[in-house]
Design a protein around this motif. Structure first.
Motif, PDB file in Angstrom:
ATOM      1  N   ALA A  62       0.838  -1.206   0.000  1.00  0.00           N
ATOM      2  CA  ALA A  62       0.000   0.000   0.000  1.00  0.00           C
ATOM      3  C   ALA A  62       0.871   1.254   0.000  1.00  0.00           C
ATOM      4  N   SER A  63       1.929   1.270   0.821  1.00  0.00           N
ATOM      5  CA  SER A  63       2.847   2.417   0.850  1.00  0.00           C
ATOM      6  C   SER A  63       3.605   2.556  -0.462  1.00  0.00           C
ATOM      7  N   GLU A  66       1.576   4.361  -2.959  1.00  0.00           N
ATOM      8  CA  GLU A  66       1.580   5.801  -2.700  1.00  0.00           C
ATOM      9  C   GLU A  66       2.890   6.459  -3.112  1.00  0.00           C
ATOM     10  N   ASP A  82      -9.632  -6.867   1.190  1.00  0.00           N
ATOM     11  CA  ASP A  82      -9.934  -5.703   2.026  1.00  0.00           C
ATOM     12  C   ASP A  82      -9.487  -4.389   1.388  1.00  0.00           C
ATOM     13  N   PHE A  83      -8.375  -4.425   0.655  1.00  0.00           N
ATOM     14  CA  PHE A  83      -7.818  -3.197   0.061  1.00  0.00           C
ATOM     15  C   PHE A  83      -8.343  -2.974  -1.352  1.00  0.00           C
ATOM     16  N   ALA A  85     -11.170  -1.972  -2.988  1.00  0.00           N
ATOM     17  CA  ALA A  85     -11.800  -0.728  -3.429  1.00  0.00           C
ATOM     18  C   ALA A  85     -10.806   0.429  -3.415  1.00  0.00           C
ATOM     19  N   ARG A  86      -9.991   0.515  -2.356  1.00  0.00           N
ATOM     20  CA  ARG A  86      -9.045   1.629  -2.244  1.00  0.00           C
ATOM     21  C   ARG A  86      -7.947   1.546  -3.291  1.00  0.00           C
ATOM     22  N   SER A  87      -7.588   0.343  -3.695  1.00  0.00           N
ATOM     23  CA  SER A  87      -6.474   0.175  -4.624  1.00  0.00           C
ATOM     24  C   SER A  87      -6.721   0.906  -5.941  1.00  0.00           C
ATOM     25  N   TYR A  88      -7.989   1.012  -6.353  1.00  0.00           N
ATOM     26  CA  TYR A  88      -8.276   1.647  -7.640  1.00  0.00           C
ATOM     27  C   TYR A  88      -8.099   3.162  -7.585  1.00  0.00           C
ATOM     28  N   ASP A  89      -8.001   3.718  -6.357  1.00  0.00           N
ATOM     29  CA  ASP A  89      -7.657   5.143  -6.248  1.00  0.00           C
ATOM     30  C   ASP A  89      -6.253   5.409  -6.762  1.00  0.00           C
ATOM     31  N   PHE A  90      -5.427   4.359  -6.807  1.00  0.00           N
ATOM     32  CA  PHE A  90      -4.047   4.491  -7.282  1.00  0.00           C
ATOM     33  C   PHE A  90      -3.919   4.095  -8.758  1.00  0.00           C
ATOM     34  N   TYR A  95      -7.003  -6.356  -9.586  1.00  0.00           N
ATOM     35  CA  TYR A  95      -6.788  -6.781  -8.203  1.00  0.00           C
ATOM     36  C   TYR A  95      -7.100  -8.267  -8.125  1.00  0.00           C
TER      37      TYR A  95
END
Length: 253
Positions: A62-63, A66, A82-83, A85-90, A95
């Motif tokens: 995750a880091s 970023e 778990d990650f 949905a958030r992964s697509y922000d990057f 996935y």
């Protein structure tokens, strides 16, 4: 495709490598087991696909997402969704949840190839995504954040690049100038084969030299790349119109 697998589980690495062979079209595949090594490789090489596990040592996945200096085509591999949905922000391409299965993996490879195609969904019309105002590069054993607003110029030092900052500090990283041309925003220009200069830090163009910051003077020294730089940089600075072949010599002291 040039691929990088980032996972500390050798069995997962072997599985991904085998699936890539079955999918075909792979030029080579590198494997690393920690985030710091992955960041160094991504800074130094252009990969067509990065298969990234989230649970890795040194810098977790995750880091690492970023910290990527540019939008690499990433497929996340995780034991949990778990990650997801958030992964697509990057801007990840896909996935995948372990255990991996080839039919689902093949769909991810298809998406990678579609994104890489001209006008693909990841880069509309073949445009280049926006580049960040900071990059993360390895300096010795550390991963160093570099604020690009503070960079005066970058100088090639053999296989390394030295970032010279406004405060007089310099940072040395194992990364090629060619790769930096891809990573850095457009206001960094190649003065010749050994230098990338921030246009915003040019104080003066004097004869065949650029005065960068309060003291540094960098000459084009007749280099063809430098000649192109002089022409483009002069035309981009307000109120300056200079023929690089007929620049006046500096006045005598």
């Amino acid at each position: 495709m040039k691929c990088l697998i980032v996972d500390d589980d050798p069995i997962v690495c072997e599985t991904v490598e085998e699936f890539l062979r079955r999918a075909g079209g792979v030029e080579y595949c590198l494997k690393v087991g920690d985030g710091a090594s992955a960041l160094q490789l991504i800074a130094a090489e252009r990969f067509d696909a990065v298969f990234l596990d989230l649970d890795i040592p040194e810098i977790d996945g995750a880091s690492l997402l970023e910290s990527l200096p540019a939008r690499a085509p990433v497929v996340v591999i995780s034991a949990s969704d778990d990650f997801g949905a958030r992964s697509y922000d990057f801007g990840v391409v896909d996935y995948l949840v372990k255990p991996l299965e080839f039919p689902r993996f093949a769909k991810a490879v298809t998406r990678l190839r579609a994104q890489a195609a001209p006008g693909g969904p990841g880069v509309p019309g073949g445009a280049t995504p926006g580049k960040p105002n900071e990059i993360f590069l390895r300096e010795g054993a550390r991963i160093q954040r570099i604020d690009l607003d503070e960079v005066l110029y970058v100088k090639a030092e053999s296989n390394y690049a030295s970032f010279v900052l406004a405060g007089g500090k310099s940072l040395l990283s194992l990364v090629s100038m060619k790769r930096l041309e891809d990573l850095l925003p457009p206001d960094f220009v190649r003065i010749h084969r050994s230098y990338l200069v921030s246009r915003r830090r040019i104080a003066q163009i004097d004869g065949a030299s650029a005065i960068v910051g309060p003291r540094a003077s960098i000459s084009r020294s007749g280099n063809p790349t430098g000649r192109r730089f002089w022409k483009s940089s002069a035309s981009s600075i307000e109120g300056v119109s200079v023929n690089p072949d007929h620049m006046p010599s500096p006045p005598p002291p």
